[in-house]
Design a protein around this motif. Sequence first.
Motif, short mmCIF file in Angstrom:
data_model
loop_
_atom_site.label_atom_id
_atom_site.label_comp_id
_atom_site.label_asym_id
_atom_site.label_seq_id
_atom_site.Cartn_x
_atom_site.Cartn_y
_atom_site.Cartn_z
N PHE A 110 42.04 34.72 36.96
CA PHE A 110 42.09 36.11 37.42
C PHE A 110 42.66 37.07 36.38
O PHE A 110 42.58 38.28 36.54
CB PHE A 110 42.82 36.18 38.79
CG PHE A 110 42.08 35.38 39.84
CD1 PHE A 110 40.98 35.91 40.49
CD2 PHE A 110 42.43 34.05 40.12
CE1 PHE A 110 40.26 35.17 41.43
CE2 PHE A 110 41.72 33.30 41.06
CZ PHE A 110 40.63 33.86 41.71
N ASN A 111 43.20 36.52 35.29
CA ASN A 111 43.63 37.36 34.16
C ASN A 111 42.81 37.07 32.93
O ASN A 111 43.25 37.34 31.81
CB ASN A 111 45.11 37.10 33.82
CG ASN A 111 45.99 37.57 34.94
OD1 ASN A 111 45.78 38.65 35.48
ND2 ASN A 111 46.94 36.74 35.33
N LYS A 113 38.81 36.69 30.80
CA LYS A 113 37.51 37.35 30.70
C LYS A 113 36.40 36.33 30.91
O LYS A 113 35.23 36.59 30.59
CB LYS A 113 37.36 37.98 29.32
CG LYS A 113 38.31 39.14 29.10
CD LYS A 113 38.04 39.78 27.75
CE LYS A 113 39.03 40.89 27.50
NZ LYS A 113 39.47 40.93 26.12
N LYS A 115 33.45 34.17 32.32
CA LYS A 115 32.35 34.71 33.14
C LYS A 115 32.04 33.77 34.30
O LYS A 115 31.88 32.55 34.09
CB LYS A 115 31.11 34.89 32.28
CG LYS A 115 31.31 36.03 31.29
CD LYS A 115 30.09 36.29 30.47
CE LYS A 115 30.35 37.50 29.58
NZ LYS A 115 29.40 37.65 28.52
N GLN A 172 36.01 39.57 46.85
CA GLN A 172 37.05 40.43 46.26
C GLN A 172 36.84 40.64 44.76
O GLN A 172 37.39 41.56 44.17
CB GLN A 172 38.42 39.82 46.50
CG GLN A 172 38.80 39.86 47.96
CD GLN A 172 40.08 39.10 48.22
OE1 GLN A 172 40.96 39.03 47.38
NE2 GLN A 172 40.18 38.51 49.41
N MET A 173 36.05 39.78 44.15
CA MET A 173 35.78 39.91 42.70
C MET A 173 34.57 40.81 42.44
O MET A 173 34.24 41.09 41.29
CB MET A 173 35.48 38.53 42.11
CG MET A 173 36.69 37.66 41.86
SD MET A 173 37.80 38.35 40.61
CE MET A 173 36.80 38.21 39.13
N ARG A 174 33.89 41.21 43.52
CA ARG A 174 32.66 42.00 43.36
C ARG A 174 32.93 43.28 42.55
O ARG A 174 33.93 43.95 42.77
CB ARG A 174 32.14 42.38 44.75
CG ARG A 174 30.71 42.84 44.80
CD ARG A 174 30.22 42.75 46.22
NE ARG A 174 31.17 43.39 47.12
CZ ARG A 174 31.00 44.55 47.72
NH1 ARG A 174 29.89 45.22 47.52
NH2 ARG A 174 31.91 45.04 48.53
N LYS A 176 33.62 43.38 39.39
CA LYS A 176 34.34 43.09 38.14
C LYS A 176 33.31 42.73 37.06
O LYS A 176 32.29 42.10 37.34
CB LYS A 176 35.31 41.91 38.33
CG LYS A 176 36.41 42.20 39.32
CD LYS A 176 37.70 42.42 38.58
CE LYS A 176 38.90 42.83 39.37
NZ LYS A 176 39.05 42.78 40.75
N GLU A 177 33.63 43.14 35.85
CA GLU A 177 32.70 42.99 34.73
C GLU A 177 32.31 41.53 34.46
O GLU A 177 31.21 41.23 34.03
CB GLU A 177 33.40 43.53 33.49
CG GLU A 177 32.52 44.32 32.57
CD GLU A 177 33.36 44.87 31.44
OE1 GLU A 177 33.30 44.32 30.35
OE2 GLU A 177 34.11 45.84 31.71
N ASN A 178 33.26 40.63 34.70
CA ASN A 178 33.03 39.21 34.36
C ASN A 178 32.58 38.38 35.58
O ASN A 178 32.70 37.16 35.57
CB ASN A 178 34.28 38.58 33.74
CG ASN A 178 35.47 38.60 34.68
OD1 ASN A 178 35.52 39.43 35.58
ND2 ASN A 178 36.42 37.71 34.48
#
Length: 286
Positions: A110-111, A113, A115, A172-174, A176-178
């Motif tokens: 979660f911290n 990059k 993918k 919840q990650m929707r 996010k760039e990665n």
Amino acid sequence: MASDYLWFEGIPFPHTGYRIEDIRSIRDEFVVRDEDVITLSYSKSGTNWVIEIVSTIHTNGDPSWVQSVAKWFHSQWIETSAGYECVKNMKEPRFYTSHLPSQLFPKSFFNSKAKVIYVNRNPRDVLTSGFYYWRTVNYVKHPETFEQYFEWFLQGNVVFGSWFDHIHGWLQMRGKENFLMISYEELHQDIRASVEKISQFLGKKLGPEELNSVLKNVSFEVMKNNKMSNFSLLPDRFMDHSKGKLMRKGVIGDWKHHFTVAQSEIFDKIYEKKMAGLPQGLFPWE
Ligand code: A3P
């Protein structure tokens, strides 16, 4: 003989090939690297399809990797004890797979990059596919009937727990760039556009020939006949090949041939309640 699950923090796991101490360590200690590419899903959503796509994009359409190395070696399931050991010691680029719900996923992700490609599918088809698949696997509890599996699925009393919790956790990650969300239905409806979307997400530019080769090699027929992809190499102690196959039908809507009208109504009510508050039309099956 089929028996019950291995439980960790309310989530059922198969008890063969998994260890509580590994599952805990994956969450608390495993270090996700920025270069990692992870295929994530609730089991039976099209995971193996996406792994094949990612792997053949990585090789610019050359199928020799997916034809010569078994799936579980080129994209290990990190939550299995063997997979964890292997991924920890792997050199970059690391490709791996997971069915973990978000609360059990490595905290370090979660911290990072790294993918993630999260594949989802109409849960009615996930349920139907799971009913056939899990009874071929020798180390999980087997349903006697479709009715029984229908109930277990809705209770979350199946491997990796509740589909609804899994999707809510990962939603919840929707944005996010990665994090790329893609559905089984999207892959079906336009595989070319889906592969282009995935390769763009991975930062890969494929030429027309390379793209065509990816498309050819990730088709249902080709994967079904590729022994490195179709699980036929799994030893009999894990999978009873006489009872079914990973590459079963590969279609959208097979649930309609399995659900009774009453089951369909029950499912719809629970779906509506559990998915309340999410934007309408978020998924192609809605
Ligand atoms: P069915 O059981 O409905 O046939 P997972 O990889 O998450 O375990 O999901 C398995 C499901 O994906 C199976 O669904 C399988 O047939 C389907 N599948 C795998 N590869 C596919 C492909 N290339 N095209 C269409 N469906 C595929």
